[in-house]
Design an enzyme around this catalytic site. Structure first.
Site, PDB file in Angstrom:
ATOM      1  N   ASN A  94      -0.269   0.283  -5.170  1.00  0.00           N
ATOM      2  CA  ASN A  94      -1.197   1.346  -5.558  1.00  0.00           C
ATOM      3  C   ASN A  94      -0.453   2.650  -5.813  1.00  0.00           C
ATOM      4  O   ASN A  94       0.675   2.855  -5.357  1.00  0.00           O
ATOM      5  CB  ASN A  94      -2.335   1.525  -4.550  1.00  0.00           C
ATOM      6  CG  ASN A  94      -1.845   1.788  -3.150  1.00  0.00           C
ATOM      7  OD1 ASN A  94      -0.640   1.834  -2.913  1.00  0.00           O
ATOM      8  ND2 ASN A  94      -2.749   1.954  -2.219  1.00  0.00           N
TER       9      ASN A  94
ATOM     10  N   ASP B 239       0.841  -1.205   0.000  1.00  0.00           N
ATOM     11  CA  ASP B 239       0.000   0.000   0.000  1.00  0.00           C
ATOM     12  C   ASP B 239       0.879   1.259   0.000  1.00  0.00           C
ATOM     13  O   ASP B 239       0.786   2.104   0.883  1.00  0.00           O
ATOM     14  CB  ASP B 239      -0.899  -0.056   1.243  1.00  0.00           C
ATOM     15  CG  ASP B 239      -1.954   1.039   1.273  1.00  0.00           C
ATOM     16  OD1 ASP B 239      -2.050   1.803   0.297  1.00  0.00           O
ATOM     17  OD2 ASP B 239      -2.663   1.112   2.292  1.00  0.00           O
ATOM     18  N   ARG B 240       1.744   1.395  -1.002  1.00  0.00           N
ATOM     19  CA  ARG B 240       2.746   2.460  -0.990  1.00  0.00           C
ATOM     20  C   ARG B 240       2.195   3.823  -1.403  1.00  0.00           C
ATOM     21  O   ARG B 240       2.784   4.845  -1.114  1.00  0.00           O
ATOM     22  CB  ARG B 240       3.927   2.054  -1.892  1.00  0.00           C
ATOM     23  CG  ARG B 240       5.024   3.081  -2.072  1.00  0.00           C
ATOM     24  CD  ARG B 240       5.635   3.510  -0.737  1.00  0.00           C
ATOM     25  NE  ARG B 240       6.719   4.456  -0.898  1.00  0.00           N
ATOM     26  CZ  ARG B 240       6.564   5.749  -1.181  1.00  0.00           C
ATOM     27  NH1 ARG B 240       5.360   6.251  -1.359  1.00  0.00           N
ATOM     28  NH2 ARG B 240       7.618   6.535  -1.283  1.00  0.00           N
ATOM     29  N   LYS B 241       1.088   3.810  -2.128  1.00  0.00           N
ATOM     30  CA  LYS B 241       0.512   5.068  -2.638  1.00  0.00           C
ATOM     31  C   LYS B 241       1.583   5.935  -3.299  1.00  0.00           C
ATOM     32  O   LYS B 241       1.795   7.092  -2.921  1.00  0.00           O
ATOM     33  CB  LYS B 241      -0.214   5.842  -1.532  1.00  0.00           C
ATOM     34  CG  LYS B 241      -1.429   5.123  -0.954  1.00  0.00           C
ATOM     35  CD  LYS B 241      -2.191   5.948   0.064  1.00  0.00           C
ATOM     36  CE  LYS B 241      -3.458   5.277   0.555  1.00  0.00           C
ATOM     37  NZ  LYS B 241      -3.246   4.042   1.357  1.00  0.00           N
ATOM     38  N   PHE B 242       2.263   5.371  -4.289  1.00  0.00           N
ATOM     39  CA  PHE B 242       3.285   6.131  -5.022  1.00  0.00           C
ATOM     40  C   PHE B 242       2.666   7.428  -5.532  1.00  0.00           C
ATOM     41  O   PHE B 242       1.533   7.426  -6.033  1.00  0.00           O
ATOM     42  CB  PHE B 242       3.833   5.310  -6.194  1.00  0.00           C
ATOM     43  CG  PHE B 242       4.690   4.149  -5.783  1.00  0.00           C
ATOM     44  CD1 PHE B 242       5.982   4.348  -5.318  1.00  0.00           C
ATOM     45  CD2 PHE B 242       4.201   2.847  -5.844  1.00  0.00           C
ATOM     46  CE1 PHE B 242       6.782   3.268  -4.938  1.00  0.00           C
ATOM     47  CE2 PHE B 242       4.988   1.764  -5.464  1.00  0.00           C
ATOM     48  CZ  PHE B 242       6.276   1.975  -5.009  1.00  0.00           C
TER      49      PHE B 242
END
Lengths: 258, 258
Positions: A120, A91-94
């Site tokens: 993500n 769930d890194r949310k780049f």
């Protein structure tokens, strides 16, 4: 009849191979539950992954909050994924420019690209954020954040529309959305976080939804964190969430997409 | 006269103590240059920080792309910051709900909160992203991403306006913006990345601006990466960028805010 056949074929070719595999696992394990393992020690992470693995189709992690997380821990998580048949979602949310994202995805202590199945990204930086992932690994599944549930978030309707457009233009990598509802009526997966059987508000502006409500609105994968891992009996809680989330509607989708 | 005095006092109390310290360093070192050290080895990171430290007011890092980065490396970077009088800016672009951000800021292998002076956040998740930082450390300076230069980014005028509003409502923590131009005409600092003396396009949708152009548009701190660290002589390049960036307009601002 021929036309119908052609249509079905056309639909089938649009389904991403990873999407198909995810629905196969959901069908086989009768679980569309993703557990969010927000723990700060790698020992606890692996222990919970082993205990809860049988009840879930996916395990979501924030590798960057885990002390001692490195590629070896990632590969142990992957070995447990093979044992229990779940997907690993980082769930890194780049949310950076492509060049930076490619380094964040492949490098540092975490080497995310070596052990995860799904990551993500925020659509905010534009297509470069997806190109940055693709340039490292073409076969990872990307979930684009199209909606958030946090108070005062800036993902308004216009933003969501742009996130969907970006996703539709990159179907070779994007398998779906982090969202609160169905957005496209096609094979894009909708994964919904912030789900809790006892709905209420969390700390620092977090809000919760029930699994039933999320699925009614079009969610495919139910992401549960504290409701399971903060429970006195996480295994029992996971089984309760699995049962509450695997509805007739989900079974229909298994038939459609697996 | 009294009214003027009161006005000046009012303006003064609005300036964040960290903002004042940053302008003091800019004035003292005659440098509003921030070098972006995007390297993958911690040895190279510390080596460059020591060599380039004298020419910059700030060093920007992506700790998550650096192999072996841990709190000890962070503290060594901090020791060099004391030696050379620069600020450490971790370009993390936090973009999650508050609870997660607080764990990402304080925990994991990086323990960002222990060694950095400044972090940046996306306004996208709403005020929780700032609350997540504040709950760990009240004295860190936050830069809010109000604009990006990457192709197809979704930070349109309306988004920028919301990012400015969020920042204005959180002046206890927010010291300014990552932006391409002046947005508020007050003590909020504008830090501008993607600056290069030979303007062109980079990989994966990155675009560049010259220091002069950035400062004309209202930038205070010029962030330079490849133009310095990919140069044959990074020290000479840093000195060239320092000279090109420290204009009469910046000197005026030093007088106003330090």
């Amino acid at each position: 009849q021929v036309t119908c056949g052609k249509k079905e074929e056309a639909t089938e070719t649009k389904i991403h191979p990873l999407t198909r595999r995810i629905w196969e696992v959901i069908k086989e394990k009768q679980s569309n539950l993703c557990v969010s393992l927000d723990v700060s020690e790698s020992g606890d992470l692996l222990d919970l992954a082993d205990k809860l693995g049988p009840y879930v189709c996916m395990i979501k992690v924030h590798a960057d909050i885990v002390k001692g997380f490195n590629v070896d821990v990632g590969l142990q998580l992957k070995a447990l994924a093979s044992k229990h048949n779940y997907f690993i979602f980082e769930d890194r949310k780049f949310a950076d420019i492509g060049k930076t994202v490619s380094m964040q995805f492949s490098g540092g202590n975490l080497e995310i690209s070596k052990w995860c199945d799904i990551v993500n990204v925020h659509a905010l930086p534009g297509p470069g954020v997806i190109a940055g992932i693709r340039t490292v690994r073409r076969d990872v599944g990307i979930l684009v954040l199209a909606q958030m549930s946090s108070e005062g978030n800036l993902l308004n309707e216009s933003y969501t529309k742009s996130a969907v457009e970006l996703s539709s233009a990159n179907r070779d990598c994007v398998i779906g959305f982090i969202a609160q509802e169905n957005l496209t009526n096609d094979s894009f997966i909708v994964a919904t976080p912030g789900v809790h059987l006892s709905t209420s508000s969390g700390d620092l502006g977090q809000t919760y939804n029930s699994p039933q409500k999320a699925i009614e609105k079009g969610s495919d994968i139910i992401i549960v964190g504290s409701g399971i891992i903060k429970s006195d009996n996480p295994v029992e809680a996971a089984e309760n969430y699995r049962k509450a989330s695997f509805t007739a509607k989900i079974l229909e989708k298994c038939a459609l997409y697996s």
